[in-house]
Write a protein that holds these residues in place. Structure first.
Motif, PDB file in Angstrom:
ATOM      1  N   VAL A 279      55.868  77.049 -74.556  1.00 28.39           N
ATOM      2  CA  VAL A 279      54.437  77.023 -74.860  1.00 28.39           C
ATOM      3  C   VAL A 279      53.996  78.375 -75.408  1.00 28.39           C
ATOM      4  N   ALA A 280      54.517  79.459 -74.812  1.00 29.71           N
ATOM      5  CA  ALA A 280      54.221  80.792 -75.341  1.00 29.71           C
ATOM      6  C   ALA A 280      54.729  80.927 -76.772  1.00 29.71           C
ATOM      7  N   ALA A 281      55.929  80.411 -77.042  1.00 30.31           N
ATOM      8  CA  ALA A 281      56.476  80.456 -78.404  1.00 30.31           C
ATOM      9  C   ALA A 281      55.608  79.655 -79.364  1.00 30.31           C
ATOM     10  N   MET A 282      55.126  78.503 -78.916  1.00 30.61           N
ATOM     11  CA  MET A 282      54.245  77.673 -79.741  1.00 30.61           C
ATOM     12  C   MET A 282      53.003  78.453 -80.158  1.00 30.61           C
ATOM     13  N   LEU A 283      52.379  79.130 -79.211  1.00 29.86           N
ATOM     14  CA  LEU A 283      51.168  79.888 -79.511  1.00 29.86           C
ATOM     15  C   LEU A 283      51.470  81.076 -80.405  1.00 29.86           C
ATOM     16  N   ALA A 284      52.588  81.755 -80.144  1.00 33.31           N
ATOM     17  CA  ALA A 284      52.944  82.925 -80.943  1.00 33.31           C
ATOM     18  C   ALA A 284      53.225  82.557 -82.396  1.00 33.31           C
ATOM     19  N   GLU A 285      53.772  81.371 -82.615  1.00 34.18           N
ATOM     20  CA  GLU A 285      54.080  80.924 -83.974  1.00 34.18           C
ATOM     21  C   GLU A 285      52.827  80.518 -84.743  1.00 34.18           C
ATOM     22  N   GLY A 286      51.745  80.265 -84.022  1.00 33.38           N
ATOM     23  CA  GLY A 286      50.505  79.847 -84.654  1.00 33.38           C
ATOM     24  C   GLY A 286      50.264  78.365 -84.484  1.00 33.38           C
ATOM     25  N   VAL A 287      49.065  78.021 -84.056  1.00 33.24           N
ATOM     26  CA  VAL A 287      48.724  76.623 -83.815  1.00 33.24           C
ATOM     27  C   VAL A 287      47.437  76.292 -84.559  1.00 33.24           C
ATOM     28  N   PRO A 288      47.177  75.016 -84.807  1.00 36.10           N
ATOM     29  CA  PRO A 288      45.922  74.622 -85.460  1.00 36.10           C
ATOM     30  C   PRO A 288      44.705  75.069 -84.650  1.00 36.10           C
ATOM     31  N   ASP A 289      43.613  75.344 -85.336  1.00 38.19           N
ATOM     32  CA  ASP A 289      42.413  75.834 -84.668  1.00 38.19           C
ATOM     33  C   ASP A 289      41.856  74.841 -83.654  1.00 38.19           C
ATOM     34  N   ASN A 290      42.142  73.561 -83.850  1.00 37.26           N
ATOM     35  CA  ASN A 290      41.577  72.548 -82.953  1.00 37.26           C
ATOM     36  C   ASN A 290      42.405  72.327 -81.692  1.00 37.26           C
ATOM     37  N   LEU A 291      43.496  73.099 -81.517  1.00 45.42           N
ATOM     38  CA  LEU A 291      44.358  72.936 -80.336  1.00 45.42           C
ATOM     39  C   LEU A 291      44.075  74.037 -79.322  1.00 45.42           C
ATOM     40  N   SER A 292      43.813  73.627 -78.087  1.00 45.29           N
ATOM     41  CA  SER A 292      43.645  74.587 -76.990  1.00 45.29           C
ATOM     42  C   SER A 292      44.544  74.168 -75.829  1.00 45.29           C
ATOM     43  N   VAL A 293      44.677  75.067 -74.866  1.00 44.13           N
ATOM     44  CA  VAL A 293      45.626  74.878 -73.776  1.00 44.13           C
ATOM     45  C   VAL A 293      44.895  74.968 -72.441  1.00 44.13           C
ATOM     46  N   LEU A 294      45.095  73.961 -71.602  1.00 43.53           N
ATOM     47  CA  LEU A 294      44.634  73.991 -70.214  1.00 43.53           C
ATOM     48  C   LEU A 294      45.858  74.321 -69.374  1.00 43.53           C
ATOM     49  N   LEU A 295      45.959  75.572 -68.930  1.00 45.60           N
ATOM     50  CA  LEU A 295      47.204  76.095 -68.381  1.00 45.60           C
ATOM     51  C   LEU A 295      47.240  75.982 -66.865  1.00 45.60           C
ATOM     52  N   ALA A 296      48.313  75.362 -66.361  1.00 48.76           N
ATOM     53  CA  ALA A 296      48.548  75.264 -64.914  1.00 48.76           C
ATOM     54  C   ALA A 296      50.017  75.584 -64.637  1.00 48.76           C
ATOM     55  N   ALA A 297      50.516  76.629 -65.297  1.00 45.53           N
ATOM     56  CA  ALA A 297      51.929  76.993 -65.199  1.00 45.53           C
ATOM     57  C   ALA A 297      52.155  77.943 -64.028  1.00 45.53           C
ATOM     58  N   ARG A 298      53.373  77.901 -63.476  1.00 47.24           N
ATOM     59  CA  ARG A 298      53.688  78.691 -62.287  1.00 47.24           C
ATOM     60  C   ARG A 298      55.049  79.374 -62.428  1.00 47.24           C
ATOM     61  N   LEU A 299      55.200  80.499 -61.721  1.00 45.44           N
ATOM     62  CA  LEU A 299      56.491  81.164 -61.576  1.00 45.44           C
ATOM     63  C   LEU A 299      57.165  80.661 -60.308  1.00 45.44           C
ATOM     64  N   THR A 300      58.483  80.615 -60.342  1.00 46.41           N
ATOM     65  CA  THR A 300      59.228  80.029 -59.231  1.00 46.41           C
ATOM     66  C   THR A 300      59.463  81.003 -58.081  1.00 46.41           C
ATOM     67  N   TRP A 301      59.908  82.222 -58.398  1.00 43.66           N
ATOM     68  CA  TRP A 301      60.385  83.117 -57.345  1.00 43.66           C
ATOM     69  C   TRP A 301      59.314  83.509 -56.323  1.00 43.66           C
ATOM     70  N   PRO A 302      58.007  83.638 -56.689  1.00 46.04           N
ATOM     71  CA  PRO A 302      57.042  84.032 -55.657  1.00 46.04           C
ATOM     72  C   PRO A 302      56.924  83.029 -54.510  1.00 46.04           C
ATOM     73  N   ALA A 303      57.106  81.731 -54.807  1.00 48.13           N
ATOM     74  CA  ALA A 303      57.052  80.738 -53.726  1.00 48.13           C
ATOM     75  C   ALA A 303      58.234  80.918 -52.781  1.00 48.13           C
ATOM     76  N   VAL A 304      59.408  81.220 -53.341  1.00 44.39           N
ATOM     77  CA  VAL A 304      60.579  81.467 -52.501  1.00 44.39           C
ATOM     78  C   VAL A 304      60.379  82.731 -51.682  1.00 44.39           C
TER      79      VAL A 304
END
Length: 364
Positions: free
Chosen positions: A147-172
């Motif tokens: 998803v980060a790569a998608m945004l870095a490459e450039g996306v259409p102006d009408n596309l936005s992201v509702l982000l609910a992503a998590r890192l694994t190691w902090p839960a462990v």
């Protein structure tokens, strides 16, 4: 040597280890859990060796508040909401008769579409440039990096992201820091380590003196990792072992890590049924915030009782934290089945409850 022969060799090595006290090994990957369960590896291990599924399912811990926001956006109309397929059937706590999942929102007429990759979201946005498209993203590092790569490459102006992503190691890290923690070793996630590197898991050995091994998804790689941590435990040692060297490097994937750092920042984040875990989530950084769906849209999710919790009677949070086996949940196989899931662990292909049911484990 064939994969089957190599797996037999590792199993023989495990069985040849000197006997000792019971050992509880946590695995932290839905893919690992699927391989362990579908291949029947648990039944082949010596008595006293327990493999416990842990926080390896991002769908299962996606905050209910974020899912409720996604549903509200979809139901408001005028927006196309896209999400990875597993997210559509995850239920939230909602009064009877109200829309309680993205699948229900779709059935009610909302424009909700399942996708398999970030490029699908870009294609949908480009096909309808005058219509807002919101990409609801729930996932761990393996999903978040593309998803980060998608945004870095450039996306259409009408596309936005509702982000609910998590890192694994902090839960462990949170689990291992608990005083009543009863874990003896860890099998670290192969997919996440491919992106973030094996070294991210060294803290398990250095801070907590527990054996840790990164594993792939074949029987031979998983059994090699199990052998490694069992041998470490029997010899009174604790170190990081990489049993997936064909894909996992100590530093991970430098390009993926650079894109994550460039596009996103790490924040405190809520995990469903668990609470806030410090520095365990992602948020868009700097200019990328212009693509934050919350900045672009007014989200009017109705107030709900039991917000942030699992459904009544559901033990998914305990299953995710390794405190309860899937078939020990009060609803498993009774009110909750893959056809009629109550909790998120029975919805996702990476959820331990769904995996155990598919492997033939039924309620006690």
């Amino acid at each position: 040597m064939s994969g089957e022969a190599e797996a037999r060799l590792w199993l023989d090595r495990i069985r040849a280890l000197p006997p000792g006290p019971p050992v509880a090994i946590m695995n932290v990957c839905g893919g690992h859990e699927r391989s362990l369960s579908m291949l029947g590896l648990r039944a082949l291990l010596p008595e006293g060796v327990r493999i416990i599924p842990g926080p390896g399912c991002p769908v299962c811990v996606c905050p209910e508040e974020d899912l409720a926001d996604a549903i509200a956006l979809a139901m408001a109309g005028g927006v196309t909401l896209v999400a990875f397929g597993d997210m559509l059937r995850v239920p939230i706590n909602a009064p009877k008769g109200e829309v309680a999942s993205l699948a229900a929102a779709r059935a009610a007429g909302a424009d909700v579409r399942p996708i398999a990759a970030p490029q699908d979201a870009v294609a949908i946005a480009r096909a309808a440039p005058s219509r807002p498209v919101v990409f609801f993203v729930a996932g761990f590092e393996t999903t978040t990096a593309p998803v980060a790569a998608m945004l870095a490459e450039g996306v259409p102006d009408n596309l936005s992201v509702l982000l609910a992503a998590r890192l694994t190691w902090p839960a462990v890290a949170m689990l291992l820091a608990e005083e009543d923690n009863a874990l003896d070793a860890l099998v670290a996630p192969g997919h996440v380590a491919t992106v973030m590197g094996a070294e991210e898991w060294r803290f398990v050995a250095e801070r907590h003196a527990l054996p840790v091994a990164v594993a792939g998804f074949s029987a031979e790689s998983l059994l090699a990792a199990i052998y490694s941590v069992l041998r470490q435990k029997r010899e009174g040692r604790a170190f990081l072992d990489n049993c997936y060297p064909e894909l996992v490097r100590p530093e991970g994937n430098p390009t993926a890590r650079r894109l994550l750092d460039e596009v996103m920042e790490v924040t405190d984040a809520a995990w469903r049924g668990i609470g806030v875990i410090p520095r365990s989530g992602f948020a868009l950084r700097g200019d990328w915030r212009a693509h934050d769906a919350r900045a672009r849209h007014v989200i009017a999710a109705p107030p709900r009782r039991r917000a942030g919790e699992m459904p009544p009677g559901c033990d998914c949070a305990s299953v995710v934290l390794g405190r309860r086996q899937p078939d020990q949940c009060r609803l498993y196989g009774r009110a909750c089945t893959p056809r009629h899931p109550v909790g998120p662990c029975m919805v996702s292909d990476e959820g331990a409850c769904h995996i155990w049911w598919q492997a033939g484990v039924r309620a006690h």
